[in-house]
Design an enzyme around this catalytic site. Structure first.
Site, mmCIF file in Angstrom:
data_model
loop_
_atom_site.group_PDB
_atom_site.id
_atom_site.type_symbol
_atom_site.label_atom_id
_atom_site.label_comp_id
_atom_site.label_asym_id
_atom_site.label_seq_id
_atom_site.Cartn_x
_atom_site.Cartn_y
_atom_site.Cartn_z
ATOM 1 N N HIS A 98 4.793 77.201 8.719
ATOM 2 C CA HIS A 98 3.334 76.404 7.840
ATOM 3 C C HIS A 98 2.644 75.919 9.134
ATOM 4 O O HIS A 98 2.925 75.188 9.521
ATOM 5 C CB HIS A 98 3.938 74.976 6.899
ATOM 6 C CG HIS A 98 3.058 74.253 6.653
ATOM 7 N ND1 HIS A 98 3.036 74.111 4.872
ATOM 8 C CD2 HIS A 98 1.523 74.046 7.073
ATOM 9 C CE1 HIS A 98 1.958 73.862 4.659
ATOM 10 N NE2 HIS A 98 0.892 73.436 5.519
ATOM 11 N N HIS A 105 -1.865 75.712 10.148
ATOM 12 C CA HIS A 105 -3.423 76.248 9.090
ATOM 13 C C HIS A 105 -4.166 76.656 10.626
ATOM 14 O O HIS A 105 -4.238 75.855 11.963
ATOM 15 C CB HIS A 105 -4.148 75.202 8.731
ATOM 16 C CG HIS A 105 -3.852 74.500 7.893
ATOM 17 N ND1 HIS A 105 -3.942 74.356 6.993
ATOM 18 C CD2 HIS A 105 -2.396 73.573 7.823
ATOM 19 C CE1 HIS A 105 -2.978 74.153 5.823
ATOM 20 N NE2 HIS A 105 -2.203 73.048 6.430
ATOM 21 N N LYS A 116 0.688 80.316 -2.153
ATOM 22 C CA LYS A 116 -0.014 79.504 -2.055
ATOM 23 C C LYS A 116 -0.250 77.694 -3.056
ATOM 24 O O LYS A 116 -1.596 78.906 -3.145
ATOM 25 C CB LYS A 116 -0.571 78.951 -0.589
ATOM 26 C CG LYS A 116 -0.564 77.844 -0.686
ATOM 27 C CD LYS A 116 0.516 76.413 0.359
ATOM 28 C CE LYS A 116 0.536 75.419 0.372
ATOM 29 N NZ LYS A 116 0.156 74.720 1.416
ATOM 30 N N HIS A 167 2.882 72.920 -2.222
ATOM 31 C CA HIS A 167 2.320 71.418 -1.490
ATOM 32 C C HIS A 167 2.773 70.283 -2.602
ATOM 33 O O HIS A 167 2.000 70.475 -3.545
ATOM 34 C CB HIS A 167 0.998 71.786 -2.183
ATOM 35 C CG HIS A 167 0.436 70.340 -1.143
ATOM 36 N ND1 HIS A 167 -0.323 69.674 0.197
ATOM 37 C CD2 HIS A 167 -0.367 68.843 -1.906
ATOM 38 C CE1 HIS A 167 -0.614 68.603 0.884
ATOM 39 N NE2 HIS A 167 -0.417 68.072 -0.703
ATOM 40 N N HIS A 203 6.373 70.956 3.789
ATOM 41 C CA HIS A 203 5.991 69.583 4.072
ATOM 42 C C HIS A 203 6.394 68.543 3.323
ATOM 43 O O HIS A 203 6.077 67.664 3.233
ATOM 44 C CB HIS A 203 4.469 69.151 4.744
ATOM 45 C CG HIS A 203 3.615 69.366 4.007
ATOM 46 N ND1 HIS A 203 3.871 69.103 2.553
ATOM 47 C CD2 HIS A 203 2.517 70.585 3.878
ATOM 48 C CE1 HIS A 203 2.516 69.576 2.116
ATOM 49 N NE2 HIS A 203 1.703 70.109 2.641
ATOM 50 N N ASP A 207 2.724 72.840 9.865
ATOM 51 C CA ASP A 207 1.458 72.128 9.508
ATOM 52 C C ASP A 207 0.595 71.585 10.008
ATOM 53 O O ASP A 207 -0.169 70.384 10.232
ATOM 54 C CB ASP A 207 2.152 70.674 7.976
ATOM 55 C CG ASP A 207 0.632 70.578 7.577
ATOM 56 O OD1 ASP A 207 0.043 71.708 7.122
ATOM 57 O OD2 ASP A 207 0.912 69.661 6.688
HETATM 58 O O1 DOR Z 1 -3.108 66.591 6.666
HETATM 59 C C1 DOR Z 1 -3.220 68.055 5.406
HETATM 60 N N1 DOR Z 1 -3.788 68.935 6.256
HETATM 61 N N2 DOR Z 1 -2.673 68.404 4.669
HETATM 62 C C2 DOR Z 1 -2.979 69.524 4.118
HETATM 63 O O2 DOR Z 1 -1.943 69.501 3.063
HETATM 64 C C3 DOR Z 1 -4.152 70.439 4.782
HETATM 65 C C4 DOR Z 1 -3.642 70.397 5.776
HETATM 66 C C5 DOR Z 1 -5.624 70.998 5.997
HETATM 67 O O3 DOR Z 1 -5.351 71.864 6.079
HETATM 68 O O4 DOR Z 1 -6.574 69.791 7.383
HETATM 69 ZN ZN ZN Z 2 -0.706 72.350 5.934
#
Ligand code: DOR
Ligand code: ZN
Length: 371
Positions: A34, A36, A120, A157, A195, A272
């Site tokens: 996971h 980003h 997702k 999520h 998460h 995450d």
């Molecule tokens: O804290 C987070 N940031 N939780 C999420 O679900 C998305 C993520 C983000 O893309 O910044």
């Molecule tokens: Zn995430």
């Protein structure tokens, strides 16, 4: 494969007789289920951190605009690969962002062709760039049926968006209102509860896994193993510890520790890591997300070591995820050594934007290297 060496021979150089490596722990190379990466200069800055540590990563699709088509995923994957440093091998595994209008045919074709590894589900407005998420799960019943038939994993999520529900209760309420009915209505659908932050989620996932191994898993972040909700307010408000789902009470952190360090099948590594520019975090209404990629394995190693469970780190980081996704495990190895070092507090993206790293104020207890 997992070995802890205390003042023993270096197993990588059995011929080099007296090379001593204090507290080195060797595991198969891990994967991050996971992440980003964002896009543009931010992506180019953060991808190398993940790619150095992890062989593969599940890439979240919450770009602006989100990754809702095969073409968007293909071209995003290309941009990520172009940002991977030459000396490392790294495979991004792409995901589809589900909306009320997702086309089941296109999704299915993308999965069959290997473009998408999973889809997702963001409840609309649950978190960053989720405005085009799913307004109600009933909207995507046909899509979920198709995923179930295809064996395509659904990554969830797990927070309700009902403003009347306390932010610290949104995961537990989601289990009752959405996750339990989802699991009941789609008994063969492979689901990852992403998460997880509560003992309720840990218990729920473990029970489903015990009923049918392989049908449900959960990712656990490094930061949720280290902080509880009180840490977010230690001496003042700490925006860099704010993420969603938000960290919960200590009893929940301990439940996450127990789940992760059990090494049991349903629980696997997902950082995450979610970079935001410092200016977007340190402001009147700051973004949610903890950027942990530079320190991920060092922090996981510390958590497992603190609980005397280093021997379970390989299962959590390198074995359980591939087993869930039906992928081969990695054959190369990485080494974690108990060596104290300073974390780098901030990294700089090309536009001059700074991103603050998790553990940026703290000493790292472990060092990461390729074996
Ligand atoms: O804290 C987070 N940031 N939780 C999420 O679900 C998305 C993520 C983000 O893309 O910044
Ligand atoms: Zn995430």
């Amino acid at each position: 494969m997992s070995t802890t060496e205390n003042h023993k021979l270096d197993i990588r150089r059995p011929d080099a007789h007296v090379i001593r490596r204090p507290d080195a722990h060797v595991i198969r190379r891990p994967d991050d289920w996971h992440v980003h990466f964002r896009d543009g200069g931010m992506m180019e800055t953060v991808v190398p951190y993940t790619a150095r540590q992890f062989a593969r990563a599940i890439v979240m699709p919450n770009l602006a605009p989100p990754v809702t088509t095969v073409n968007a995923a293909r071209s995003y994957r290309g941009r990520i690969l172009a940002a991977v440093p030459e000396e490392v091998r790294f495979e991004p595994l792409m995901t589809l962002y589900l909306t009320d209008d997702t086309d089941a045919e296109e999704m299915s074709a993308g999965f069959r062709d290997g473009v998408f590894t999973a889809a997702k589900l963001y409840p609309a407005n649950a978190t960053t760039n989720s405005a085009s998420g799913v307004s109600d799960i009933s909207q995507i019943a046909g899509v979920l049926e198709r995923m179930q038939a295809d064996g395509m994993p659904l990554l969830v999520h797990g927070e309700v968006t009902d403003p009347a529900v306390d932010v610290f209760d949104r995961e537990a309420v989601f289990i009752e209102r959405v996750m339990a009915p989802l699991v009941r209505n789609f008994p063969e659908l492979k689901i990852v509860f992403e998460h997880v932050t509560t003992s309720e989620a840990v218990d729920f996932v473990r029970a489903r896994y015990d009923e049918a191994p392989g049908r449900m898993g959960a990712t656990i972040t490094a930061h949720h193993l280290m902080i509880n909700r009180t840490d977010i307010f230690r001496g003042g408000i700490r925006p860099h510890l704010y993420c969603l789902p938000i960290a919960k009470r200590e009893q929940h952190r301990l439940a996450l520790r127990a789940a992760a360090t059990s090494g049991d099948g349903p629980f696997f590594l997902g950082t995450d890591t979610a970079p935001h520019a410092v200016a977007a975090k340190e402001t009147g209404c700051g973004c949610a997300g903890v950027f942990s990629a530079p320190v991920a394995m060092q922090v996981y190693a510390q958590a497992f070591d603190e609980d005397n469970k280093l021997d379970a780190l390989e299962a959590f980081a390198s074995l359980n995820g591939p087993a869930f996704y039906g992928l081969d495990v990695n054959t190369d190895t990485v080494t974690l050594e108990r060596v104290e070092s300073e974390a780098r507090r901030r990294v700089l993206a090309p536009g001059g934007e700074e991103i603050e790293s998790f553990f940026g104020d703290d000493k790292l207890q472990w060092r990461f290297s390729h074996s």
